[in-house]
Scaffold this active site. Structure first.
Site, PDB file in Angstrom:
ATOM      1  N   ARG A  27       0.544  -1.493  -0.142  1.00 56.58           N
ATOM      2  CA  ARG A  27       0.029  -0.200  -0.270  1.00 56.58           C
ATOM      3  C   ARG A  27       1.201   1.494  -0.233  1.00 56.58           C
ATOM      4  NH1 ARG A  27      -5.074  -1.579   2.599  1.00 56.58           N
ATOM      5  NH2 ARG A  27      -5.601   0.423   3.139  1.00 56.58           N
ATOM      6  N   TRP A  74       1.672   6.635   5.859  1.00 54.17           N
ATOM      7  CA  TRP A  74       2.512   7.077   4.969  1.00 54.17           C
ATOM      8  C   TRP A  74       2.103   8.239   4.645  1.00 54.17           C
ATOM      9  CZ3 TRP A  74      -0.077   9.093   0.431  1.00 54.17           C
ATOM     10  CH2 TRP A  74       0.557   9.796  -0.871  1.00 54.17           C
ATOM     11  N   ASN A 100      -6.376   4.916   9.939  1.00 51.89           N
ATOM     12  CA  ASN A 100      -5.865   4.939   8.765  1.00 51.89           C
ATOM     13  C   ASN A 100      -6.634   6.333   8.699  1.00 51.89           C
ATOM     14  OD1 ASN A 100      -5.771   5.530   5.766  1.00 51.89           O
ATOM     15  ND2 ASN A 100      -6.327   3.006   5.986  1.00 51.89           N
ATOM     16  N   GLY A 101      -6.492   7.607   7.671  1.00 53.75           N
ATOM     17  CA  GLY A 101      -7.568   8.398   7.010  1.00 53.75           C
ATOM     18  C   GLY A 101      -6.729   9.876   7.453  1.00 53.75           C
ATOM     19  N   GLU A 480      -3.016   3.880 -21.104  1.00 58.42           N
ATOM     20  CA  GLU A 480      -2.852   3.419 -20.390  1.00 58.42           C
ATOM     21  C   GLU A 480      -1.128   2.661 -20.692  1.00 58.42           C
ATOM     22  OE1 GLU A 480      -4.002   1.967 -17.260  1.00 58.42           O
ATOM     23  OE2 GLU A 480      -2.619   0.646 -16.967  1.00 58.42           O
ATOM     24  N   LYS A 484       1.694   2.932 -17.218  1.00 60.52           N
ATOM     25  CA  LYS A 484       2.553   1.556 -17.258  1.00 60.52           C
ATOM     26  C   LYS A 484       4.358   1.845 -17.015  1.00 60.52           C
ATOM     27  CE  LYS A 484       0.227  -0.653 -15.096  1.00 60.52           C
ATOM     28  NZ  LYS A 484      -0.798   0.292 -15.433  1.00 60.52           N
ATOM     29  N   GLU A 487       5.343   4.994 -14.793  1.00 65.30           N
ATOM     30  CA  GLU A 487       4.796   4.796 -12.669  1.00 65.30           C
ATOM     31  C   GLU A 487       5.923   3.634 -11.933  1.00 65.30           C
ATOM     32  OE1 GLU A 487       0.923   3.043 -12.026  1.00 65.30           O
ATOM     33  OE2 GLU A 487       0.871   2.085 -13.468  1.00 65.30           O
ATOM     34  N   HIS A 503      -0.202  18.841 -34.195  1.00 66.45           N
ATOM     35  CA  HIS A 503      -0.117  20.007 -33.751  1.00 66.45           C
ATOM     36  C   HIS A 503       1.067  20.773 -32.013  1.00 66.45           C
ATOM     37  CE1 HIS A 503      -3.855  20.589 -35.957  1.00 66.45           C
ATOM     38  NE2 HIS A 503      -3.396  19.375 -35.565  1.00 66.45           N
ATOM     39  N   LYS A 602      -0.356   1.699  -3.950  1.00 68.95           N
ATOM     40  CA  LYS A 602      -1.259   0.825  -4.541  1.00 68.95           C
ATOM     41  C   LYS A 602      -2.867   1.714  -3.780  1.00 68.95           C
ATOM     42  CE  LYS A 602      -3.482  -2.992  -6.251  1.00 68.95           C
ATOM     43  NZ  LYS A 602      -3.030  -2.127  -7.643  1.00 68.95           N
TER      44      LYS A 602
END
Ligand code: M6R
Length: 607
Positions: A27, A74, A100-101, A480, A484, A487, A503, A602
């Site tokens: 995560r 985090w 968490n939050g 996508e 990939k 990242e 352009h 994540k």
């Protein structure tokens, strides 16, 4: 984002917490800590990796005790540091809490607590919760928790223990994931199922503000009025190996390889001899006819799957489709009309912006259909209808099987709606179903490109910029592919609608620039071919992705990667496979931490 694990039972808590936290590493985190109860509360925490925490725990003799809470943090409020790590203690050391939050009104609460004579050691909002809980604690953990959350505005998952209660642990969640694991020799809390899978397959999925009191052999769930709520056990069949690497170097590769299976699980039960059957949704023909506009809302790769979905659904149904980034949608006061349908897409089902977008759609009285992978997640629970992607747990930060199964569900929705609206005949539907049924096998075939992609990665691993071109659905697929690559390998990469090159972007093409051309749309092929020639003329190296049997492309591209023939509207499912492999191998070649790219998490459960 942050991860929580808690345990109360007959075993030593520390190894369970550390193991659970390891499974939550994916995560993303910058510090970690645990509190263990034995006669008093012992708290060990550190900035850095879990290995650092483990070392600290060992130096202190292993932290003995049968109850504990653990956390990976985090950073949001306050830099990563030992002090800012969780668990946080109340000033008198009586309460230990993991969170968490985000506590939105923490300034106001801090001011109140300071007025009560409390002092603080960290910069975090979470420490306020530990102090507030202690402020309300008068011998009953559940009462204190109810009082505390009545005062807190924001999102939270809390795990809390008290020095006066050697056999009690309390927890609660709101807009942040937390579930309860029911074990034979003890009970658990955790941010997700893989964290606890080694110990139990039975869970309680918590609704917002359901309060849990865990004891060694008893779990009681209360509502805010302190009435007991009867919860159903949610049993998962996942094998522990499905949450582990299964012999691969990285989860990402394991998950790439799992795609044929994930696609079979997602597609096959829904493709019948008669057409498409959608479980979990209850749309009559009248409902579908009444849809004036579809709004698809998501973040990241789920947004890319949504862009493909727009092309596919519009093509099949002629219903206008708008695609929004959830972070924009939630704040732009979107115009949603009666009869519109909102489709929310999320692998985790917990992405904060996506969840907020869902709530905005519901606030405006619009029906919400969710496409979600994690069963029982917040988005799954709050949507009116859910279609699960059945990809199984996805651990690598870079989504692979999550994305391809989202595409599969987009196709199912498009075909189902199209047929119900009478836009395609039964014969056409069955023709599409046949092509759909072939996708898992076609994907399997593409996975043998593994070796070739690893060779290409060696050649292009040190590219400075990579441009990925496409038209129509190929452009959506290019987005996508670009995400990939960037990242996980940190190479700058951009997707371009090939017609836009002239352009502006073409000025960036110079000798040796890598351009990847996705050229699988037969009706747009000629046009894309011209774009390839344009970049070639300026010195680009071109890798093309094309349909098997297309020899023309070989005359212009330096390398051609072929995908199996399929319907034009399904090509995105195949295009992405070589790009996942290439991105993976480039990242490995560059020595990147493939599963945990820098600065990324994540599950983005905060804004
Ligand atoms: O869990 P979700 O599908 O809601 O997550 C959305 C994005 O955060 C996610 O797709 C992200 O972009 C991934 N890193 C992409 O690989």
């Amino acid at each position: 984002m942050c991860g929580i694990v808690g345990y109360i039972g007959c075993e030593q808590a520390a190894p369970i917490l550390l193991e659970g936290l390891k499974r939550l590493e994916y995560r993303g985190y910058d510090s970690a800590g645990i509190s263990i109860y034995q006669e008093t509360i012992q708290t060990i925490k550190t900035k850095g990796r879990l290995a650092d925490l483990e070392e600290k725990v060992n130096q202190l003799g292993g932290a003995m005790g049968n109850m504990g809470i653990g956390h990976t943090r985090w950073a949001t409020h306050g830099v990563p540091s030992d002090i800012n790590s969780h668990p946080h203690l109340s000033q008198n050391g009586r309460i230990s809490l993991v969170h968490n939050g985000i506590i939105e009104n923490y300034m106001e609460l801090k001011k109140f607590l300071i007025e009560q004579g409390r002092t603080f050691v960290s910069d975090t909002d979470s420490e306020i919760a530990a102090q507030l809980f202690d402020y309300y604690y008068q011998g009953d953990m559940v009462d204190a928790l109810i009082h505390m959350i009545e005062k807190i505005r924001g999102s939270y998952a809390f795990g809390i223990m008290c020095r006066d209660k050697p056999d009690e642990l309390v927890a609660v969640r709101k807009d942040s994931p937390l579930l309860v694991g029911i074990g034979a020799d003890g009970n658990f809390i955790g941010s997700d199922i893989p964290a606890l899978l080694e110990y139990t397959r039975d869970y309680y999925l918590l609704e917002d503000n359901e309060i849990v009191l865990l004891k060694k052999n008893e779990v009681t769930v209360y509502n805010l009025e302190k009435n007991i709520i009867k919860k159903e056990i949610f049993h998962v069949d996942w094998d522990i190996s499905s949450a582990e690497k299964g012999g691969y170097d990285y989860f990402m590769m394991k998950e790439i390889m799992e795609q044929p299976e994930a696609l079979r699980k997602t597609l096959f039960p829904r493709i019948t001899e008669d057409g498409i059957q959608l479980d979990g949704v209850h749309f009559t023909k009248e409902d579908i006819d009444a849809i004036g506009r579809i709004h698809i809302v998501a973040c990241g790769s789920a947004w890319h799957a949504s862009v493909v979905g727009k092309y596919v659904i519009e093509e099949l149904t002629r219903i206008p489709v708008e695609v929004d980034l959830a972070s924009e949608f939630r704040y732009r006061n979107p115009i949603l009309n009666k009869g519109d349908l909102c489709v929310i897409v999320s692998q985790s089902g917990e992405t904060a912006d996506t969840l907020a977008a869902l709530r905005e759609a519901k606030r405006q009285g619009i029906r919400v259909l969710a496409i979600v992978n994690v069963v029982g997640s917040s988005i799954a629970r709050e949507a009116d209808d859910v279609i699960y992607t059945w990809a199984g747990p996805e651990i690598a930060v870079a989504t692979t099987k999550g994305y391809t199964t989202q595409l599969a569900v987009m196709y199912l929705i498009g075909l189902y709606f199209s047929y119900e609206k009478g836009r395609i005949s039964k014969e056409q539907l069955l023709q599409y179903c046949k092509a759909l049924h072939e996708i898992p096998q076609g994907t399997e075939k593409l996975l043998v490109l593994d070796e070739r992609m690893s060779q290409l990665a060696k050649v292009y691993a040190h590219s400075k910029d990579v441009f990925i071109l496409g038209r129509g659905i190929d452009y959506a697929a290019a987005m996508e592919s670009s995400l990939k690559l960037k990242e996980i390998s940190y190479i700058h990469s951009e997707a371009y609608a090939a017609g836009e090159l002239k352009h502006g972007t073409i000025s960036l093409i110079e000798d040796g620039t890598l351009v990847i051309a996705v050229a699988t749309q037969s009706h747009l092929f000629e046009k894309l071919l011209s774009n390839i020639k344009e970049v070639k003329a300026r010195g680009a190296k071109v890798i093309a992705i094309a349909i098997e049997g297309n020899k023309d492309i070989e005359t212009v591209a330096d390398e051609v990667v072929y995908i199996p023939e399929t319907e034009n509207i399904f090509t995105a499912s195949y295009n992405i496979i070589p790009m996942q492999l290439l991105s993976y191998y480039i990242a490995v070649e560059r020595g990147c931490d493939v599963d945990k790219p820098r600065n990324l998490a994540k599950s983005v459960t905060v804004e």
